[in-house]
Design an enzyme around this catalytic site. Structure first.
Site, PDB file in Angstrom:
ATOM      1  N   ASP A 137       5.523  48.629  19.267  1.00  0.00           N
ATOM      2  CA  ASP A 137       4.821  48.118  20.588  1.00  0.00           C
ATOM      3  C   ASP A 137       3.499  47.739  20.402  1.00  0.00           C
ATOM      4  OD1 ASP A 137       4.407  47.655  23.192  1.00  0.00           O
ATOM      5  OD2 ASP A 137       4.356  49.754  24.056  1.00  0.00           O
ATOM      6  N   TYR A 150       8.203  42.310   9.938  1.00  0.00           N
ATOM      7  CA  TYR A 150       9.452  42.603  10.220  1.00  0.00           C
ATOM      8  C   TYR A 150      10.438  41.243  10.058  1.00  0.00           C
ATOM      9  CZ  TYR A 150       7.825  40.814  14.632  1.00  0.00           C
ATOM     10  OH  TYR A 150       7.090  39.909  15.735  1.00  0.00           O
ATOM     11  N   CYS A 167       4.445  31.026  58.657  1.00  0.00           N
ATOM     12  CA  CYS A 167       4.385  29.898  59.239  1.00  0.00           C
ATOM     13  C   CYS A 167       5.245  30.019  60.568  1.00  0.00           C
ATOM     14  CB  CYS A 167       5.169  28.838  58.690  1.00  0.00           C
ATOM     15  SG  CYS A 167       6.845  28.874  58.449  1.00  0.00           S
ATOM     16  N   CYS A 200      12.942  31.287  55.016  1.00  0.00           N
ATOM     17  CA  CYS A 200      12.028  30.834  56.082  1.00  0.00           C
ATOM     18  C   CYS A 200      12.481  29.176  55.987  1.00  0.00           C
ATOM     19  CB  CYS A 200      10.731  30.747  55.523  1.00  0.00           C
ATOM     20  SG  CYS A 200       9.560  29.370  56.451  1.00  0.00           S
TER      21      CYS A 200
HETATM   22  S1  IVH Z   1      12.102  40.835  15.462  1.00  0.00           S
HETATM   23  C1  IVH Z   1      13.743  36.174  16.724  1.00  0.00           C
HETATM   24  N1  IVH Z   1      11.691  43.118  14.919  1.00  0.00           N
HETATM   25  O1  IVH Z   1       9.172  42.470  19.930  1.00  0.00           O
HETATM   26  C2  IVH Z   1      13.224  37.840  16.856  1.00  0.00           C
HETATM   27  N2  IVH Z   1      10.486  42.070  16.600  1.00  0.00           N
HETATM   28  O2  IVH Z   1      10.821  40.949  22.049  1.00  0.00           O
HETATM   29  C3  IVH Z   1      11.821  38.250  16.252  1.00  0.00           C
HETATM   30  N3  IVH Z   1       8.734  43.442  17.850  1.00  0.00           N
HETATM   31  O3  IVH Z   1       7.708  39.436  19.940  1.00  0.00           O
HETATM   32  C4  IVH Z   1      11.535  39.638  16.603  1.00  0.00           C
HETATM   33  N4  IVH Z   1       9.034  45.299  16.604  1.00  0.00           N
HETATM   34  O4  IVH Z   1       6.426  41.035  18.390  1.00  0.00           O
HETATM   35  C5  IVH Z   1      11.254  42.157  15.584  1.00  0.00           C
HETATM   36  N5  IVH Z   1      10.833  45.455  14.238  1.00  0.00           N
HETATM   37  C6  IVH Z   1      10.829  44.439  15.134  1.00  0.00           C
HETATM   38  C7  IVH Z   1      10.103  44.385  15.902  1.00  0.00           C
HETATM   39  C8  IVH Z   1       9.799  43.300  16.842  1.00  0.00           C
HETATM   40  C9  IVH Z   1       8.387  44.773  17.547  1.00  0.00           C
HETATM   41  C10 IVH Z   1       8.301  42.632  18.808  1.00  0.00           C
HETATM   42  C11 IVH Z   1       7.872  41.354  18.339  1.00  0.00           C
HETATM   43  C12 IVH Z   1       8.427  40.258  19.455  1.00  0.00           C
HETATM   44  C13 IVH Z   1       9.142  41.305  20.193  1.00  0.00           C
HETATM   45  C14 IVH Z   1      10.436  40.713  20.786  1.00  0.00           C
END
Ligand code: IVH
Length: 706
Positions: A130, A236, A432, A447
């Site tokens: 997070d 990641y 309104c 509305c």
């Molecule tokens: S993969 C195409 N792996 O979660 C997908 N995201 O809702 C790329 N995040 O904006 C995301 N930990 O910032 C991935 N282990 C993880 C993650 C991660 C946190 C966040 C990331 C992204 C959001 C996706």
């Protein structure tokens, strides 16, 4: 200037006055900040005012205003970083909130790939951190650029700040020529607590949670401030690459680890559905002792070739999902139910709550969805299924759904104050006065004031200038509201005559509060730049019910030009005729959407407003979205019968990626019918119409560019 009397000696009347003054000053500062190049007060002053506001609110919680500056998020410094366009979009993840939803996701992947229900699939599982995502671009092993996610397409250039993080290597040995590493910037619990202690000792603002602290620390204009903040980085994933990192997700992560990035040690492979669930339980159990915030578990298909085949939906990958931990909950008192009127006239009940902290964020409003949600019985006295019977004065349990929009989960009937009456849902629009009606089968009461209703008109204007629509820089919701309130703009067309009317003469934009010479000029320039608008953006901007961004894109692609679209809408009849059939032949357009479109174009006042707008702007024809040189670009394809090498969904996604349209039924406009075994009436109709019919092999050759 943020000084003033000590908060604890303020009388209630003084506190109320000062909160009003602070709300006003901070609103003006926000406006000036966004509309002018030179803000009126320094960041430090701004922060001090915000802090004083929060301190007074803490002392007098019942005096907190509906428009309290504490509820406004979006850290002002954002506008001042240089914008960078991501070479590959930074997407978000779809969510699963239960084992069943995770199973459904996996089943969907098997279906998409045409695998049988128990075919083996390997995933990686890792904690979802997070924090805030960051893209690091390395060119020949040197950190060349760091960018925040922003809206996914454009982020902020925070390279100088990223260089301050110990866990972000400045140089890499043996890296691909081009390597974009993606990961999460976060702050550990202990570091967060220490930072807040330091901040409060120094009289500086403290952060609500580690995520805010990480975001605020990364987006400092002075990189030296970032240096002093204990930020960490976990990799990641990746974006643009000059060569693949590995064949599997796990392999690629290991490679990033070898290059010097921190990789989450809890990452593992799961080779069966049982292992997927076990990984979730295990990570959830460790959550409390990890020392940093996580909000779920991310699963990704391990085989990168399969990731490639699965590809992306509009904003999320098909090959990954986040299984979120259950939302955090809190009980509070519902003080009042207000009705808000939306862009399409929907009357939405909103709960005004006694402020309460839910998962690190103060919540004072929650959505109540619709009339039935808060009622227990309908007009005839029959119980309503799922009706929660929510009344003003109730104690309610609040959660943040998907960790964003606060919702109400439960009501404590035992604590209901005596005399609390069922909420009387208004039968007239509170804005309104027009009658508000509910159609059979519709949960919403609407509305009927149409464009006469100020709430609908202003919400439509806000939608018109919003991000996926015209996205006019310097003209946000706040500016639109003020200009509408004073009668300077009443409908979209008016935006394009703003300069002619208020660029010179007795009443000028530059003389308005919150505006200046420079910001007015900038706005007029931005408006001029938006006069040329792509067809799909315009269709979305019209704000017609059910027509979201993806439907607008489908319509634009189907009709190609404004003239064709508008002509078709003119001729169209609901439920019959060639134009109706043509609308419904678009894969992804159903009868509800088609009816809403035709109704809008046939409503005289609405139509006149659209015509006035069209006369002011220049509408770009829709371009084929895929590579223009693909052999199927711009063609309309219909798939029918069984495909053996890929599923229908995959075939459709492939075709669209190559710039083709995929239709659900065969007509004279169809270019190619791909017929598998069992193709029936569609293939027959195609031969009657003289449309080319090919088999799956031939389609694959086309899709490969053969
Ligand atoms: S993969 C195409 N792996 O979660 C997908 N995201 O809702 C790329 N995040 O904006 C995301 N930990 O910032 C991935 N282990 C993880 C993650 C991660 C946190 C966040 C990331 C992204 C959001 C996706």
């Amino acid at each position: 200037m943020a000084g003033g009397a000590k908060v604890d000696v303020l009388t209630e009347a003084q506190a109320r006055d000062e909160l009003a003054r602070l709300a006003e000053t901070l609103r003006a500062a926000d406006l000036a900040y966004h509309a002018e190049d030179t803000p009126r007060i320094s960041d430090a002053e701004y922060d001090a005012l915000k802090q004083r506001n929060a301190a007074i609110e803490a002392q007098f919680p019942h005096l907190k205003r509906d428009d309290s500056p504490s509820d406004r998020v979006g850290a002002p410094p954002a506008e001042r970083f240089e914008k960078v366009r991501h070479s590959q979009r930074m997407l978000s993840l779809g969510n699963a909130f239960s084992d069943a939803e995770l199973d459904a996701f996996v089943a969907g992947i098997r279906r998409y790939l045409g695998l049988d229900a128990h075919a083996a699939l390997t995933f990686t599982a890792e904690p979802k951190i997070d924090g805030v995502s960051l893209a690091l671009r390395y060119v020949r092993g040197r950190l060349a650029q760091a960018a925040t996610r922003g809206d996914g397409e454009t982020g902020e250039n925070v390279t100088a700040n990223a260089r301050m993080l110990g866990e972000i290597p400045a140089r890499l040995d043996d890296a691909p020529e081009l390597l974009e590493v993606r990961g999460e910037v976060y702050m550990a619990h202990a570091d967060f607590a220490a930072l807040n202690a330091r901040q409060s000792e120094a009289g500086d603002k403290t952060f609500a949670n580690p995520r805010n602290a990480a975001a605020g620390s990364l987006r400092q204009l002075d990189a030296e401030v970032t240096r002093a903040r204990p930020l960490r980085f976990l990799a990641y994933g990746w974006g643009a690459l000059s060569e693949p990192l590995a064949d599997t997700q796990m392999g690629a992560l290991e490679r990033l680890g070898a290059l010097g990035f921190a990789i989450n040690p809890l990452t593992r492979r799961c080779a069966s559905d049982e292992e997927l669930h076990a990984a979730y339980r295990d990570i959830e159990q460790r959550r409390a002792t990890l020392g940093y915030d996580i909000d779920g578990v991310v699963y990704k298909i391990d085989d990168l070739a399969l990731q490639d085949r699965l590809g992306f939906r509009s904003t999320t990958p098909r090959w990954a999902i986040a299984r979120k931990f259950p939302a955090e909950l809190a009980w509070t008192r519902l003080e009042k139910i207000d009705i808000q009127v939306g862009r399409t006239g929907t009357l939405s009940p909103v709960a005004r709550l006694a402020p309460v902290t839910v998962g690190g964020v103060v919540v004072s409003n929650a959505t109540l969805h619709n009339e039935d949600y808060i009622a227990a019985r309908d007009a005839a006295g029959n119980p309503i299924r799922d009706g929660k019977d929510i009344r003003e004065g109730d104690w309610v349990e609040v959660y943040r759904a998907g960790d964003v929009i606060p919702k109400i989960r439960d009501v404590d009937l035992a604590r209901r104050p005596g005399g609390a009456a069922p909420f009387e849902f208004p039968r007239h629009c509170p804005e309104c006065g027009a009658e508000a009606v509910r159609e059979v089968g519709d949960a919403a009461r609407r509305c009927t004031g149409g464009l006469i209703c100020p709430a609908q008109a202003v919400e439509r204007l806000k939608h018109f200038v919003s991000r996926g629509a015209l996205d006019i820089e310097g003209l946000g919701a706040k500016q639109v509201e003020a200009l509408y309130r004073d009668g300077w703009i009443a409908e979209p067309a008016d935006i394009f005559t703003l300069e002619a009317r208020f660029g010179s003469g007795p009443r000028q934009l530059r003389n308005r509060e919150g505006w200046g010479e420079k910001s007015a000029q900038n706005l007029f320039r931005a408006i001029e730049a938006s006069r040329r608008v792509p067809l799909h953006r315009l269709i979305f901007a019209l704000g017609i019910r059910h027509v979201g961004e993806s439907a607008a894109a489908l319509l634009a692609r189907h009709y190609g030009s404004w003239a064709a679209f508008e002509g078709a809408m003119d001729r169209a009849e609901i439920g019959q005729g060639p134009e109706w059939d043509s609308l419904l032949s678009i894969d992804g357009v159903g009868s509800v959407l088609a009816e809403a479109l035709i109704t809008a174009f046939h409503q005289p006042a609405e139509r006149a407003s659209i015509d006035r707008l069209a006369a002011e702007i220049e509408i770009e024809d829709a371009a084929a979205t895929g590579p223009a040189d693909s052999s199927v670009a711009g063609k309309t394809i219909v798939f029918t019968g069984t495909l053996e090498r890929m599923t229908r969904a995959e075939a459709k996604a492939r075709a669209e990626a190559l710039g083709a349209r995929v239709a659900g039924s065969v007509s004279a406009k169809t270019d190619i019918v791909v017929a598998g075994p069992g193709a029936g009436s569609k293939a027959k109709k195609a031969s009657e119409l003289g449309v080319e019919v090919i088999d799956e092999e031939a389609w694959l050759a086309l899709a490969r560019g053969g």
